[in-house]
Design an enzyme around this catalytic site. Structure first.
Site, PDB file in Angstrom:
ATOM      1  N   ASP A  87     -38.476 -20.182  15.549  1.00 33.20           N
ATOM      2  CA  ASP A  87     -39.039 -21.231  16.408  1.00 33.20           C
ATOM      3  C   ASP A  87     -39.796 -20.658  17.601  1.00 33.20           C
ATOM      4  O   ASP A  87     -39.629 -21.086  18.750  1.00 33.20           O
ATOM      5  CB  ASP A  87     -37.926 -22.186  16.874  1.00 33.20           C
ATOM      6  CG  ASP A  87     -37.252 -22.861  15.680  1.00 33.20           C
ATOM      7  OD1 ASP A  87     -37.955 -23.166  14.708  1.00 33.20           O
ATOM      8  OD2 ASP A  87     -36.034 -23.052  15.731  1.00 33.20           O
ATOM      9  N   SER A 117     -42.179 -30.141  19.242  1.00 32.69           N
ATOM     10  CA  SER A 117     -43.156 -29.063  19.424  1.00 32.69           C
ATOM     11  C   SER A 117     -43.777 -28.686  18.080  1.00 32.69           C
ATOM     12  O   SER A 117     -43.063 -28.549  17.082  1.00 32.69           O
ATOM     13  CB  SER A 117     -42.464 -27.807  19.990  1.00 32.69           C
ATOM     14  OG  SER A 117     -41.731 -28.111  21.162  1.00 32.69           O
ATOM     15  N   ASN A 131     -45.561 -24.936  12.251  1.00 36.60           N
ATOM     16  CA  ASN A 131     -44.222 -25.514  12.088  1.00 36.60           C
ATOM     17  C   ASN A 131     -44.011 -26.628  13.097  1.00 36.60           C
ATOM     18  O   ASN A 131     -44.615 -26.610  14.169  1.00 36.60           O
ATOM     19  CB  ASN A 131     -43.160 -24.427  12.303  1.00 36.60           C
ATOM     20  CG  ASN A 131     -41.750 -24.951  12.108  1.00 36.60           C
ATOM     21  OD1 ASN A 131     -41.476 -25.696  11.160  1.00 36.60           O
ATOM     22  ND2 ASN A 131     -40.843 -24.588  13.005  1.00 36.60           N
ATOM     23  N   HIS A 141     -40.939 -28.513  15.271  1.00 41.41           N
ATOM     24  CA  HIS A 141     -39.548 -28.341  15.684  1.00 41.41           C
ATOM     25  C   HIS A 141     -39.152 -29.511  16.588  1.00 41.41           C
ATOM     26  O   HIS A 141     -39.896 -29.859  17.511  1.00 41.41           O
ATOM     27  CB  HIS A 141     -39.391 -27.000  16.419  1.00 41.41           C
ATOM     28  CG  HIS A 141     -37.975 -26.698  16.748  1.00 41.41           C
ATOM     29  ND1 HIS A 141     -37.064 -26.269  15.799  1.00 41.41           N
ATOM     30  CD2 HIS A 141     -37.280 -26.825  17.905  1.00 41.41           C
ATOM     31  CE1 HIS A 141     -35.880 -26.124  16.374  1.00 41.41           C
ATOM     32  NE2 HIS A 141     -35.987 -26.453  17.647  1.00 41.41           N
TER      33      HIS A 141
HETATM   34  C1  GRF Z   1     -37.774 -32.426  11.172  1.00 39.67           C
HETATM   35  O1  GRF Z   1     -36.972 -32.962  12.194  1.00 39.67           O
HETATM   36  C2  GRF Z   1     -38.467 -31.173  11.629  1.00 39.67           C
HETATM   37  O2  GRF Z   1     -38.782 -31.189  12.983  1.00 39.67           O
HETATM   38  C3  GRF Z   1     -37.440 -30.102  11.359  1.00 39.67           C
HETATM   39  O3  GRF Z   1     -36.829 -30.497  10.154  1.00 39.67           O
HETATM   40  C4  GRF Z   1     -36.922 -31.915  10.007  1.00 39.67           C
HETATM   41  C5  GRF Z   1     -37.550 -32.176   8.679  1.00 39.67           C
HETATM   42  O4  GRF Z   1     -37.514 -33.526   8.312  1.00 39.67           O
HETATM   43  N1  GRF Z   1     -38.076 -28.799  11.318  1.00 39.67           N
HETATM   44  P1  GRF Z   1     -38.325 -34.006   7.044  1.00 39.67           P
HETATM   45  O5  GRF Z   1     -37.860 -33.146   5.871  1.00 39.67           O
HETATM   46  O6  GRF Z   1     -39.775 -33.842   7.311  1.00 39.67           O
HETATM   47  O7  GRF Z   1     -37.929 -35.441   6.844  1.00 39.67           O
END
Ligand code: GRF
Length: 210
Positions: free
Chosen positions: A154, A145, A116, A118
């Site tokens: 997370d 991260s 994932n 974050h």
């Molecule tokens: C990103 O900021 C990611 O870190 C978070 O959700 C957002 C997703 O953006 N988990 P996208 O859908 O990839 O444009």
């Protein structure tokens, strides 16, 4: 040559999904992966939101998609099970979350290797408003991260994380833009690191698969 099937799970915009797809299609990436014995492709885009813009991106990229709406399941376990079934059927080796706004439970996170991204320097600012929370926080930095996913929010072992300094007087919008730019650098790098590990023989993927 070992074939690695990646599934990307998303809920919305899908910009990280598109960035990773493009990264994996670069000749330089393919050469690097082939040199360590891997052929890697995103073979599935899995989405819980029928209105997600990411679905359009998948269509443009020629990535097959499947929609599994959490609203069709009474429990989180049943939703996870439905996802797990699809991943098994598609013989997915590695699951990449990119803006997937559901928490996955103990079963599925044990069954698959899941990564994932974050948008904060974890463990700071977990949750859905990490960019705003970290912008308002007292630290003089924000960050991004990439971590493996366990059943806690997370959480999970860190793969790669990086900070960016805050800029005095910067707007939330500009800060957010810099965070996303960093995401587009970090996620492919982290993915490559995990794939290299895989090539070295560390087991990943559907852990029930022979
Ligand atoms: C990103 O900021 C990611 O870190 C978070 O959700 C957002 C997703 O953006 N988990 P996208 O859908 O990839 O444009």
């Amino acid at each position: 040559m070992k074939h690695i099937n990646i599934a990307i799970l998303f809920s919305g915009n899908g910009s990280n999904l598109e960035n990773i797809a493009q990264f994996l299609r670069l000749d330089s990436t393919k050469d690097k992966l082939e040199s360590i014995g891997l052929k890697v492709a995103i073979t599935l885009g899995l989405c819980n939101n029928p209105n997600a813009y990411g679905l359009k991106r998948c269509e443009n990229l020629g990535i097959p998609t499947q929609i599994i709406s959490h609203k069709d399941y009474h429990t989180r376990e049943a939703f996870d099970e439905a996802i797990s079934e699809v991943l098994q059927k598609a013989r997915i080796d590695l699951v990449v979350l990119a803006g997937f706004m559901r928490i996955l439970g103990a079963e599925i996170t044990k069954q698959f290797t899941i990564m994932n991204i974050h948008p904060s320097f974890l463990p700071l600012y977990k949750g859905a408003h990490a960019i705003r929370d970290s912008f308002l926080g007292s630290e003089d930095f924000g960050g991004v991260s990439v971590h493996f996913v366990d059943e806690n929010l997370d959480s999970g072992e860190m793969v790669l994380q990086e900070k960016i300094p805050k800029i005095a007087g910067e707007s939330l919008q500009d800060f957010e833009h810099r965070i996303h730019t960093l995401e587009y650098q970090i996620y492919p790098q982290a993915l490559l690191r995990v794939l290299e590990d895989l090539a070295r023989g560390n087991g990943l993927g559907d852990k029930t698969k022979a």
